[in-house]
Design a protein around this motif. Sequence first.
Motif, mmCIF file in Angstrom:
data_model
loop_
_atom_site.group_PDB
_atom_site.id
_atom_site.type_symbol
_atom_site.label_atom_id
_atom_site.label_comp_id
_atom_site.label_asym_id
_atom_site.label_seq_id
_atom_site.Cartn_x
_atom_site.Cartn_y
_atom_site.Cartn_z
ATOM 1 N N ILE A 148 -5.389 -14.587 -14.750
ATOM 2 C CA ILE A 148 -6.131 -13.436 -14.247
ATOM 3 C C ILE A 148 -5.141 -12.368 -13.808
ATOM 4 C CG2 ILE A 148 -7.728 -12.623 -12.463
ATOM 5 C CD1 ILE A 148 -8.835 -15.527 -12.394
ATOM 6 N N THR A 149 -5.290 -11.175 -14.332
ATOM 7 C CA THR A 149 -4.391 -10.073 -14.015
ATOM 8 C C THR A 149 -5.016 -9.179 -12.950
ATOM 9 O OG1 THR A 149 -3.527 -10.086 -16.279
ATOM 10 C CG2 THR A 149 -3.122 -8.112 -14.957
ATOM 11 N N LEU A 150 -4.286 -8.970 -11.871
ATOM 12 C CA LEU A 150 -4.745 -8.103 -10.794
ATOM 13 C C LEU A 150 -3.899 -6.830 -10.753
ATOM 14 C CD1 LEU A 150 -5.208 -10.639 -7.835
ATOM 15 C CD2 LEU A 150 -6.870 -9.971 -9.576
ATOM 16 N N THR A 151 -4.483 -5.763 -10.225
ATOM 17 C CA THR A 151 -3.713 -4.541 -9.980
ATOM 18 C C THR A 151 -2.842 -4.758 -8.748
ATOM 19 O OG1 THR A 151 -5.362 -3.569 -8.500
ATOM 20 C CG2 THR A 151 -5.638 -3.174 -10.880
ATOM 21 N N GLY A 152 -1.916 -3.856 -8.523
ATOM 22 C CA GLY A 152 -1.035 -3.969 -7.361
ATOM 23 C C GLY A 152 -1.795 -4.036 -6.054
ATOM 24 N N LYS A 153 -2.788 -3.188 -5.893
ATOM 25 C CA LYS A 153 -3.557 -3.161 -4.653
ATOM 26 C C LYS A 153 -4.411 -4.416 -4.505
ATOM 27 C CE LYS A 153 -3.204 0.116 -2.573
ATOM 28 N NZ LYS A 153 -2.140 0.484 -1.610
ATOM 29 N N GLN A 154 -4.958 -4.898 -5.631
ATOM 30 C CA GLN A 154 -5.738 -6.137 -5.574
ATOM 31 C C GLN A 154 -4.866 -7.314 -5.160
ATOM 32 O OE1 GLN A 154 -7.311 -6.153 -9.548
ATOM 33 N NE2 GLN A 154 -9.077 -4.885 -9.026
ATOM 34 N N HIS A 155 -3.631 -7.360 -5.668
ATOM 35 C CA HIS A 155 -2.692 -8.406 -5.253
ATOM 36 C C HIS A 155 -2.429 -8.323 -3.759
ATOM 37 C CE1 HIS A 155 -1.043 -11.163 -8.147
ATOM 38 N NE2 HIS A 155 -0.924 -10.226 -9.071
ATOM 39 N N GLN A 156 -2.213 -7.131 -3.246
ATOM 40 C CA GLN A 156 -1.931 -6.970 -1.822
ATOM 41 C C GLN A 156 -3.092 -7.468 -0.971
ATOM 42 O OE1 GLN A 156 -0.450 -2.637 -2.420
ATOM 43 N NE2 GLN A 156 0.402 -3.283 -0.468
ATOM 44 N N ILE A 157 -4.298 -7.130 -1.370
ATOM 45 C CA ILE A 157 -5.478 -7.559 -0.618
ATOM 46 C C ILE A 157 -5.607 -9.075 -0.657
ATOM 47 C CG2 ILE A 157 -8.007 -7.522 -0.600
ATOM 48 C CD1 ILE A 157 -7.813 -4.631 -1.678
ATOM 49 N N PHE A 158 -5.468 -9.661 -1.845
ATOM 50 C CA PHE A 158 -5.646 -11.099 -1.980
ATOM 51 C C PHE A 158 -4.550 -11.864 -1.253
ATOM 52 C CE2 PHE A 158 -6.002 -15.006 -4.808
ATOM 53 C CZ PHE A 158 -7.180 -15.426 -4.204
ATOM 54 N N ARG A 159 -3.312 -11.383 -1.328
ATOM 55 C CA ARG A 159 -2.203 -12.035 -0.617
ATOM 56 C C ARG A 159 -2.411 -11.975 0.891
ATOM 57 N NH1 ARG A 159 2.763 -13.024 -3.421
ATOM 58 N NH2 ARG A 159 3.839 -12.794 -1.453
ATOM 59 N N TYR A 160 -2.946 -10.868 1.365
ATOM 60 C CA TYR A 160 -3.211 -10.759 2.805
ATOM 61 C C TYR A 160 -4.255 -11.797 3.218
ATOM 62 C CZ TYR A 160 -4.369 -8.833 7.368
ATOM 63 O OH TYR A 160 -4.580 -8.688 8.725
ATOM 64 N N LEU A 161 -5.302 -11.927 2.429
ATOM 65 C CA LEU A 161 -6.322 -12.932 2.730
ATOM 66 C C LEU A 161 -5.752 -14.342 2.673
ATOM 67 C CD1 LEU A 161 -9.293 -11.363 0.744
ATOM 68 C CD2 LEU A 161 -9.222 -11.700 3.223
#
Length: 223
Positions: A148-161
Amino acid sequence: MLSILYIEDDADIGAWVRRDLESRGYKVVWLTNGERAVEEAAACGLAIVDVMLPGLDGFTVGQRLKQRYPQLPILMLSARTAIDDKLAGLRFADDYVTKPFHPDELAARIEALLRRTGQAPGDMLELNHLCVYERENRIVNRETGEEITLTGKQHQIFRYLLRHLGQIVTKEQMYEAVWGEPYIEGDKTLMVHIRYLREKLERDPANPQVIETIRGIGYRVKR
């Protein structure tokens, strides 16, 4: 805890191997034949398949698993020591161990496969149908084998969670951590990003099981 699919029809060997692997911290799904192998493998990070099985033989089962889940590491077990049998297994499997074997050898082979595929303890997180490889910034749908490919901002949000796994984080906390500026009440930016993130991660985005909404507060990722 990594789940291992183990297919072995010998009750004594099966019980012995399952007990040993569970003592090493693995969750073991033990089947005595290959009929449900493809279905059960969806929730597992590695498969151990004995060659001599009733019904479908281990080679057939292993090939079906690899075809359905290309990224699933497969280790074949067999009393057959002929080079032709080993070569047949290694055409699709990732390793081949002959019986009898010491449990420490099997454990070492498993650990080597997990390291090779980025699933060494501490590297992979299982979330429902997802395998999250934190060091590599990779997310794989275990049911389809697709990355699954995420955008940079999506990665940041998911990593924070993920850094707050199991904890409820407020919209304000998440926004300020990801965007680096104060959250303005009523701003829909975070909500829109969460919606797009769910469309990539969830089986059913309308009924999310990975990113949970805590009404009136924020979000949570539950293991």
